[in-house]
Design a protein around this motif. Structure first.
Motif, PDB file in Angstrom:
ATOM      1  N   SER A  71      -1.760   3.281   3.694  1.00 32.87           N
ATOM      2  CA  SER A  71      -0.372   3.696   3.483  1.00 32.87           C
ATOM      3  C   SER A  71       0.057   4.672   4.571  1.00 32.87           C
ATOM      4  CB  SER A  71      -0.236   4.371   2.121  1.00 32.87           C
ATOM      5  OG  SER A  71      -0.830   5.664   2.147  1.00 32.87           O
ATOM      6  N   CYS A 120       0.867  -1.180   0.000  1.00 37.48           N
ATOM      7  CA  CYS A 120       0.000   0.000   0.000  1.00 37.48           C
ATOM      8  C   CYS A 120       0.902   1.229   0.000  1.00 37.48           C
ATOM      9  CB  CYS A 120      -0.910  -0.010   1.224  1.00 37.48           C
ATOM     10  SG  CYS A 120      -2.257   1.197   1.144  1.00 37.48           S
ATOM     11  N   CYS A 162      -6.040   1.193   1.128  1.00 39.46           N
ATOM     12  CA  CYS A 162      -5.977   0.107   0.142  1.00 39.46           C
ATOM     13  C   CYS A 162      -7.019  -0.969   0.374  1.00 39.46           C
ATOM     14  CB  CYS A 162      -4.580  -0.515   0.137  1.00 39.46           C
ATOM     15  SG  CYS A 162      -3.282   0.618  -0.423  1.00 39.46           S
TER      16      CYS A 162
END
Length: 361
Positions: free
Chosen positions: A266, A188, A258
């Protein structure tokens, strides 16, 4: 278990990002899978994934009916370390399921913590109260759940396994049927190319580049600490912000979600700094418009040839203090909440806009 998603969409999405280091199909029946629990009679386990294509459990067969019991089917040990070392620090587990449950923490997906010798429920692995699919015929619905293992130790990575678990205090689960799972690792990444465009006095457009369509942004006065800003969930790689203060410095950050449910996200990208435009101090008269009295004690009246769409009152430093949308040609604005002094009043109509310097006594 909360997200019902099509497999094709995510296969295309993640194949376009990077190769999946871990791509594991359990291929039930699989003799390496185990079953266990405290249930009686054994016939309650209708289908055993070590010898059948599904894991199916019928709670109506528990004897005596209403007795508390546990049941599970568990994967063999396998390593997450190659995925971790390759920067893919999360997995998604795809499977099909039908079930009916009346309480939380009864039907769960769990992972093994080798450091502490415990089974723990995955963040995204708790079946919600209710049901889906048709248990009797194993007519199942597709599910994709996510698990972030970025904080795992080497020992936990090397000795990973997971299981589908039932912990029923009595009559909480009607039954369950689960199809063979597939596991894929994923990264991610932090969004890139943060941009700020169409900068006006009180609004801007924020943009960035990511791999998907789900993001979290945070913005505030320049130098603000993450967690203290204004936070928004966004389903595209841009966002329009309004209600800002003219001539003011701001920062914004963005991170990617994600998993679409903030289980796998992330790191933050940013800050990206920008400064809103300064409100012009020069007075500009609007055709066919009157503002009176000026100076005023509290109330200013407005008389326009056209409908007034918007009225804003600013301090001399450019801070927006009042915003109105009268949608009529004649209106009054109450300044009684403001301290004595000079202010700018910006009016907008179909004829254009005008700015007036007003003194409140």
């Amino acid at each position: 278990m909360k997200k019902l998603l099509t497999f094709i969409f995510f296969m295309v999405l993640f194949s376009n990002v990077s190769a999946q280091i871990l791509n594991r199909s359990e291929n039930w029946p699989n003799a390496l899978w185990s079953v266990g629990g405290t249930y009686t009679p054994p016939a309650a386990l209708v289908l055993n994934p070590s010898v059948d294509a599904n894991f199916k459990f019928d709670s109506s067969l528990i004897s005596p009916l209403g007795l508390a019991y546990t049941a599970y089917t568990a994967s063999p040990v396998f390593s997450l370390k190659p995925a971790f070392d390759g920067g893919q620090t999360a997995i998604n587990i795809s499977f099909t399921i039908s079930y009916a449950v009346t309480a939380t923490n009864v039907l769960t997906v769990q992972y093994w913590d080798e450091d502490n010798n415990t089974w723990n429920i995955m963040t995204d692995g708790n079946a919600p109260i209710g049901g889906q699919g048709i248990i009797s015929t194993c007519t199942n619905d597709p599910v994709k759940l996510y698990f972030d293992f970025s904080s795992f130790t080497t020992n936990q990575l090397l000795n990973f396994r997971y299981r589908f678990s039932i912990n029923d205090a009595g009559n909480q689960l009607t039954g369950v049927c689960i199809g063979s799972p597939v596991i894929a690792s994923l990264a991610c990444p932090i969004p890139t190319s943060l941009t700020v465009s169409n900068i006006n006095t009180t609004d801007v457009n924020l943009g960035w580049t990511g791999i998907g369509t789900n993001y979290v942004i945070q913005y505030g006065l320049q130098g603000f600490a993450l967690g203290s800003g204004t936070k928004q969930q966004v389903n595209m790689s841009s966002y329009y912000v309004n209600g800002l203060t003219p001539g003011t410095n701001y920062d914004f950050y963005v991170k990617e979600d994600c998993s679409n449910n903030q289980t796998v996200v992330s790191g933050w990208a940013g800050p990206k700094s920008f400064t809103t435009a300064t409100l012009g101090l020069a007075e500009h008269k609007l055709q066919g418009f009157k503002l009176y009295p000026n100076p005023t004690e509290n109330i200013i009246s407005m008389d326009s040839e056209k409908v007034l769409n918007e009225i804003k009152v600013f301090s001399l430093s450019g801070q927006e203090l009042i915003r109105l949308k009268p949608n009529k040609a004649k209106t009054n604005v109450d300044l009684s909440a403001l301290a004595a002094g000079f202010y700018f009043v910006k009016v907008s109509s179909d004829l254009g806009s005008g700015t007036y310097k007003v003194l409140k006594n």
